[in-house]
Design a protein around this motif. Sequence first.
Motif, mmCIF file in Angstrom:
data_model
loop_
_atom_site.group_PDB
_atom_site.id
_atom_site.type_symbol
_atom_site.label_atom_id
_atom_site.label_comp_id
_atom_site.label_asym_id
_atom_site.label_seq_id
_atom_site.Cartn_x
_atom_site.Cartn_y
_atom_site.Cartn_z
ATOM 1 N N PHE A 1 1.392 -1.580 0.370
ATOM 2 C CA PHE A 1 0.314 -0.478 -0.531
ATOM 3 C C PHE A 1 1.072 0.942 -0.150
ATOM 4 N N ILE A 2 0.755 1.759 -1.354
ATOM 5 C CA ILE A 2 1.993 3.189 -1.129
ATOM 6 C C ILE A 2 1.175 4.430 -1.505
ATOM 7 N N ALA A 3 1.739 6.062 -1.576
ATOM 8 C CA ALA A 3 1.036 6.932 -1.480
ATOM 9 C C ALA A 3 1.392 7.284 -3.107
ATOM 10 N N GLU B 1 5.434 6.880 -1.426
ATOM 11 C CA GLU B 1 5.525 6.370 -0.335
ATOM 12 C C GLU B 1 4.996 5.318 0.097
ATOM 13 N N SER B 2 6.098 4.588 1.450
ATOM 14 C CA SER B 2 5.135 3.139 1.214
ATOM 15 C C SER B 2 4.661 4.022 2.334
ATOM 16 N N ALA C 1 5.769 -3.058 1.823
ATOM 17 C CA ALA C 1 6.626 -2.161 0.806
ATOM 18 C C ALA C 1 7.602 -2.570 1.692
ATOM 19 N N PRO C 2 8.232 -2.004 3.209
ATOM 20 C CA PRO C 2 9.306 -1.969 3.833
ATOM 21 C C PRO C 2 10.412 -3.001 3.650
ATOM 22 N N LEU C 3 9.030 -3.733 4.290
ATOM 23 C CA LEU C 3 9.850 -4.948 4.328
ATOM 24 C C LEU C 3 10.368 -6.276 3.175
ATOM 25 N N LEU C 4 9.969 -6.152 2.217
ATOM 26 C CA LEU C 4 9.984 -6.324 0.542
ATOM 27 C C LEU C 4 11.502 -6.077 0.238
ATOM 28 N N LYS C 5 11.085 -4.027 0.530
ATOM 29 C CA LYS C 5 13.240 -3.689 0.129
ATOM 30 C C LYS C 5 13.860 -4.107 1.056
ATOM 31 N N GLU D 1 9.647 9.163 4.451
ATOM 32 C CA GLU D 1 8.600 8.041 4.902
ATOM 33 C C GLU D 1 9.504 8.090 6.518
ATOM 34 N N LEU D 2 10.269 8.425 6.415
ATOM 35 C CA LEU D 2 10.830 8.246 8.752
ATOM 36 C C LEU D 2 9.765 8.615 9.151
#
Length: 722
Positions: A165-167, A171-172, A177-181, A580-581
């Motif tokens: 799910f991203i903007a 941006e996630s 999304a961050p997990l896959l990255k 994002e952070l």
Amino acid sequence: MKEVANQKVKIGHYNGKKITHLFACNVFNAKAAREWLSDEAYKSLMHSIKSGNKLERRMADGIAAGLKAWAEEKGATHYTHWFQPLTGTTAEKHDSFFTIKGDGTAIEEFDGNALIQQEPDASSFPNGGIRATFEARGYTAWDPSSPAFIVETGYGKTLCIPTIFIAYSGESLDHKAPLLKSLAELNTAAVDVCHYFDKNVSKVTATLGWEQEYFIVDENLADARPDLMMCGRTLVGHSPAKGQQLEDHYFGAIPERLFEYMQDFEAEAYKVGIPLRTRHNEVAPGQFECAPIFEECNIAVDHNSLLMDTMHRVAKRHKLKVLLHEKPFAGVNGSGKHNNWSLSTDTGVNLLAPGKTPRTNLMFLTFFVNTIKAVHDYADLLRAAIASASNDHRLGANEAPPAIMSVYLGSYLTKVLDEIEERVTEKFSEQDEAILKLDIHKQIPELLLDNTDRNRTSPFAFTGNKFEFRAVGSSANCAGPMVVLNTIVTATLKKFKQEVDGLIRKGEKKEIAILHVLQSYIRDSKVIRFEGDNYSDEWAEEAAQRGLSNFKTTPEALGAFVTESSKELFIQNGIYSERELEARYEIMLEEYVKKVQIEARILGFLATSHILPASIAYQNELITNVTGLKSLGLAEDSYRSQLNILKVTSNHIQEINDNVEAMIAARKVANKEENMHQRADEYCHQVKPYFDKIRYHADKLELIVDDKLWPLPKYRELLYIR
Ligand code: ADP
Ligand code: MG
């Protein structure tokens, strides 16, 4: 197979079927894909799963058609993009396959576009300001590496498509999304390091095996407790006379009603491919645990989220309520979710399993030491990754494990690392050779795989062939801690590679270069190693002397996400942008504030509309009694006790009332604070302290006030469920 999927599992057992008959019958796995897709579509899908690349757009329609046919054959009428927003639950918006064409004909339809991407109206999901300032839209996009599955609810069946799910701006806004990255980065870094030892390795995946602890209570009793319903935990309640002191629950038999519930949710879990393996009682009364066979990290995270949903859903059928909160009951153990983590190669090697030969020994030591170094260098970030309002009741609150990060290795590996630290010399010597030839493999199983040598107080323990991150909270999405762990190990491995390559360029032999860098890492990370009792006060003191952090509260701990070093870490490894952070930091603070705020409201409401009226009613009974005795002309001595109880009761009533008012005033001050970090701080240090004060008096009243008048089910009723 078909019939099994279409049957509703009879409550309480697996329909007399073996688990293998049920397992994954509702999953569009490789076998189903082979059966339902064209050769070309199948190959394309498998390629994109293996390589982690995007699916070819031209194949999407074909895959969607096969997926729809499979799902319809199983009775699914709707589909949904299934995602994990930052709210702590999963989200889905169901669309039917059913549609009406321009000419009025009704058909069932599902094309490549619907499979690959959707735009849920998701403006109400947390976004930390990202969607407000940029684009109002967000979209979900298919993650082919996690297979689609069918969920059976009520009378309906829904095809669920795991998505990120991203903007609109990229941006996630979710966990996946961050997990896959992080998994992709870790793969690259780990494969590079593997090539020192084995050129055949072309992929490294992180593996995760979670252990989920939970409480079960009777639904009707829970319904009568606004705190359990709204906050997932009790805000008041005196510990029962019989708590967990006897420890008779741990290996006790599971009561039949609960056993039926467990078998029911397990059956649902098996159907969607969650490989559950164990179930047992936990330490506290009413507390249990289940755990699956470990899986590739991304799938394991999805499966844990899915299981948590399933547990809630199935509990309703049995008139039960499952509590995933970290600390539903004061005075009895809380719940965690141990995250067992390791690294596995496509050649079938567990990189954290000790090797049998000098070469594999060195490979094991490399990944082992790099992980310890990562935890040392980024301990604060790891602490931040498990911070939440609910987990604060475990970490640092006199319960296991503490908020201080440390790593437990076991005596044998401690000795091995000590030897490398002391003995590895400038030039490769016989001693170095001896270390490499140590048969670590043979020694480890004896010492570490044996349960008795495990340190159950450690927040991060090596357990023979994996690390066990024990400090993760029971209600958490595993992705949070996994993203951090993957990323810090990635960064450490990259640095390691640079340093080793540097030494090799200077003419050192590969093995010696590796040993030398490992030696320096062992030295540098020594303070993070702790073998003793993590719950002891002595450890807190020693840790402070060692300079280790001890962030006891979430607002304090979360700060680690936005330090310069964290920003550098996440940005350089492509996991989060600075925006994002910052957004995530904001979201987590806001979530903390909301949780404490809701608890404060519920506690105030419980106090003024439940506890005080009951206590005042009892007070009136006492007054009637005392005035009655007095009017009979009896001496004061004859109603001394009643008078005493009356005084004590009145005092507690007064205290509760005063503290609730003060808490409301503190909340108003906190709400005015614009800065989210400061607001969280206010809630933590100005509002929350009233919880204990109010609770103290409420729990005293619970012991005094006539049981018949007490409006809330008590611990002894909630915990000893049968
Ligand atoms: P216990 O800790 O209860 O003695 P195990 O050590 O067998 O049990 O496993 C605990 C958990 O660790 C299980 O969920 C299991 O799937 C997981 N696990 C085992 N090996 C690995 C691995 N290589 N990677 C990730 N998780 C693992
Ligand atoms: Mg364990």
